[in-house]
Design a protein around this motif. Structure first.
Motif, mmCIF file in Angstrom:
data_model
loop_
_atom_site.group_PDB
_atom_site.id
_atom_site.type_symbol
_atom_site.label_atom_id
_atom_site.label_comp_id
_atom_site.label_asym_id
_atom_site.label_seq_id
_atom_site.Cartn_x
_atom_site.Cartn_y
_atom_site.Cartn_z
ATOM 1 N N MET A 82 21.091 8.899 -33.789
ATOM 2 C CA MET A 82 20.747 9.475 -32.403
ATOM 3 C C MET A 82 21.620 9.048 -31.190
ATOM 4 S SD MET A 82 18.674 10.812 -30.449
ATOM 5 C CE MET A 82 18.055 10.728 -28.534
ATOM 6 N N THR A 83 22.386 7.913 -31.234
ATOM 7 C CA THR A 83 23.336 7.652 -30.405
ATOM 8 C C THR A 83 24.621 8.335 -30.542
ATOM 9 O OG1 THR A 83 22.253 5.381 -30.167
ATOM 10 C CG2 THR A 83 24.450 5.653 -29.054
ATOM 11 N N ARG A 84 25.040 8.501 -31.768
ATOM 12 C CA ARG A 84 26.300 9.253 -32.188
ATOM 13 C C ARG A 84 26.423 10.753 -31.712
ATOM 14 N NH1 ARG A 84 29.074 9.677 -38.081
ATOM 15 N NH2 ARG A 84 31.127 10.456 -37.538
ATOM 16 N N PRO A 85 25.323 11.491 -31.905
ATOM 17 C CA PRO A 85 25.719 12.852 -31.132
ATOM 18 C C PRO A 85 25.717 12.878 -29.832
ATOM 19 C CG PRO A 85 23.368 12.530 -32.309
ATOM 20 C CD PRO A 85 24.191 11.421 -32.772
ATOM 21 N N ILE A 86 25.017 12.119 -29.074
ATOM 22 C CA ILE A 86 25.262 11.915 -27.611
ATOM 23 C C ILE A 86 26.409 11.523 -27.088
ATOM 24 C CG2 ILE A 86 24.158 10.691 -25.457
ATOM 25 C CD1 ILE A 86 21.582 10.696 -26.920
ATOM 26 N N LEU A 87 26.839 10.313 -27.843
ATOM 27 C CA LEU A 87 28.577 10.157 -27.353
ATOM 28 C C LEU A 87 29.383 11.312 -27.860
ATOM 29 C CD1 LEU A 87 28.241 6.398 -28.797
ATOM 30 C CD2 LEU A 87 28.065 7.187 -26.459
ATOM 31 N N LEU A 88 29.214 11.791 -28.775
ATOM 32 C CA LEU A 88 30.296 12.873 -29.155
ATOM 33 C C LEU A 88 30.065 13.921 -28.064
ATOM 34 C CD1 LEU A 88 29.844 13.189 -32.919
ATOM 35 C CD2 LEU A 88 31.692 12.446 -31.801
ATOM 36 N N LEU A 89 28.971 14.445 -27.712
ATOM 37 C CA LEU A 89 28.793 15.409 -26.676
ATOM 38 C C LEU A 89 29.421 14.918 -25.424
ATOM 39 C CD1 LEU A 89 25.192 16.746 -27.714
ATOM 40 C CD2 LEU A 89 27.353 17.973 -27.695
ATOM 41 N N LEU A 90 29.069 13.579 -24.981
ATOM 42 C CA LEU A 90 29.726 13.303 -23.791
ATOM 43 C C LEU A 90 31.193 13.429 -23.852
ATOM 44 C CD1 LEU A 90 27.060 10.273 -22.830
ATOM 45 C CD2 LEU A 90 27.390 12.471 -21.643
ATOM 46 N N GLY A 91 31.567 12.979 -24.796
ATOM 47 C CA GLY A 91 33.096 12.870 -25.011
ATOM 48 C C GLY A 91 33.656 14.263 -25.065
ATOM 49 N N ALA A 92 32.869 15.454 -25.594
ATOM 50 C CA ALA A 92 33.566 16.715 -25.306
ATOM 51 C C ALA A 92 33.299 17.271 -24.055
ATOM 52 C CB ALA A 92 32.376 17.550 -26.522
ATOM 53 N N LEU A 93 32.497 16.835 -23.303
ATOM 54 C CA LEU A 93 32.070 17.349 -21.839
ATOM 55 C C LEU A 93 33.259 16.708 -21.032
ATOM 56 C CD1 LEU A 93 28.186 16.910 -21.431
ATOM 57 C CD2 LEU A 93 29.670 18.945 -21.430
ATOM 58 N N ALA A 94 33.650 15.374 -21.440
ATOM 59 C CA ALA A 94 34.804 14.678 -20.530
ATOM 60 C C ALA A 94 36.006 15.400 -20.777
ATOM 61 C CB ALA A 94 34.717 13.285 -20.998
ATOM 62 N N ILE A 95 36.088 16.115 -21.997
ATOM 63 C CA ILE A 95 37.256 16.700 -22.145
ATOM 64 C C ILE A 95 37.396 18.099 -21.827
ATOM 65 C CG2 ILE A 95 38.738 17.765 -23.968
ATOM 66 C CD1 ILE A 95 38.090 15.325 -25.907
ATOM 67 N N ALA A 96 36.246 18.861 -21.961
ATOM 68 C CA ALA A 96 35.927 20.238 -21.568
ATOM 69 C C ALA A 96 36.107 20.497 -19.964
ATOM 70 C CB ALA A 96 34.768 20.806 -22.171
ATOM 71 N N LEU A 97 35.355 19.489 -19.188
ATOM 72 C CA LEU A 97 35.331 19.807 -17.685
ATOM 73 C C LEU A 97 36.581 19.724 -17.224
ATOM 74 C CD1 LEU A 97 33.614 20.072 -15.115
ATOM 75 C CD2 LEU A 97 33.381 17.300 -15.278
#
Length: 324
Positions: A1-16
């Motif tokens: 559960m925590t891993r996909p959230i962290l991955l998505l947050l990391g992707a957002l931090a790069i994409a923004l």
């Protein structure tokens, strides 16, 4: 559960930050002398990016909640009739503006859209009734969506001026172009409130996967859950439609993309779906902005429809194969 959230947050931090640099005018972060860079970043691209995050998160979270509530993997926020109701309100604002009644400003259009979403929510609750089940709730939403679509077509056919007609059709295509911090101020608080309400319904949605009778035996109040869904989806979807127009398929696609990485409980899918919806809309809007089209920028609603329709067909074929 925590891993996909962290991955998505990391992707957002790069994409923004990348989305802030990309566009018809590319900004070189290593060149401090780029002309009008501060204005482009702070007044044009940053509010647009924040709005993409808000609208995408709202649509993604609403789609996950609806699929859990209806126990239907093909459920989409437009199914409740709330998105078409909000669109009808916005179309009415543009129509009145074309009549010279001054109802087409940013604030007025957003207000009319939210009123339309609220009216659809109230009508949905009225038709579904106190003891209405999920089936009646779904049919009521489909009826409201059909009625709103017919009224929008009527408004288009009776458009007072060609300019008003163009404004209505263009707005219905859905886009984040030319949005400002005023639009963020409208969408952000409503979207956050709607997501919080949907999150509060997570445990009840988990219990509902066992069936309505079992959920009642576990202490779930169907009427309260119904109201949580109406208000939560109404706020998230209504806010998105109010500032961006009709943007479809996000609530359908995103839960399917994140579900394999969770324990498949509705409560576990809500947050990842909101983050994935934000990421999807941010990336899609960035691509729409940089695609070299001679006629201007590709509308975001059209781009996601071109992506969502094949995805929907793939889901249908997958379900058909599973039933064979």
């Amino acid at each position: 559960m925590t891993r996909p959230i962290l991955l998505l947050l990391g992707a957002l931090a790069i994409a923004l930050p990348l989305s802030l640099l990309a566009g018809r005018v590319w900004i070189d972060p290593l060149d401090p002398h780029t002309r009008n860079a501060a204005i482009i970043l702070l007044q044009l691209r940053l509010p647009r990016a924040v709005l993409a995050l808000c609208v995408g998160a709202g649509l993604g979270g609403a789609g996950a909640a609806m699929q859990g509530y209806l126990r239907n993997p093909l459920a989409d926020p437009g199914l409740f009739g709330i998105a078409p109701g909000a669109a009808l309100g916005a179309v009415l604002s543009l129509w009145l503006g074309g009549m010279g009644l001054g109802a087409a400003s940013v604030w007025a259009l957003s207000l009319f859209a939210l009123i339309g979403a609220g009216g659809a929510m109230a009508l949905l609750a009225l038709i579904a009734g106190k003891d209405g089940g999920v089936a009646l709730f779904t049919l009521a939403g489909m009826m409201i969506a059909s009625l709103a679509g017919a009224l929008m077509s009527l408004a288009i056919s009776l458009s007072p001026t060609p300019f008003a007609l163009s404004e209505i059709v263009t707005w219905l295509m859905g886009a984040l172009a030319d949005r400002s911090w005023r639009d963020v101020a409208i969408a952000a608080p409503l979207t956050l409130a709607g997501l919080a309400i949907l999150a509060s319904a997570g445990r009840s949605l988990d219990a509902l996967t066992l069936g309505e009778t079992a959920a009642r035996s576990l202490g779930v109040d169907p009427r309260r859950l119904q109201w949580l869904m109406i208000v939560g989806v109404g706020l998230t979807v209504g806010a998105g439609v109010a500032v961006a127009g009709i943007i479809g398929f996000v609530g359908l696609m995103v839960p399917h993309l994140v579900r394999p990485f969770t324990d498949r409980k509705p409560s576990s899918i809500l947050l990842p779906s909101a983050l994935a919806g934000a990421l999807l809309l941010l990336v899609a809007d960035c691509l729409c902005r940089i695609l070299p089209l001679s006629g201007g920028e590709l509308r975001l609603g059209i781009a996601l429809s071109l992506l969502g329709a094949p995805f929907f067909l793939w889901l249908l074929l997958k379900m058909r194969k599973g039933l064979a």
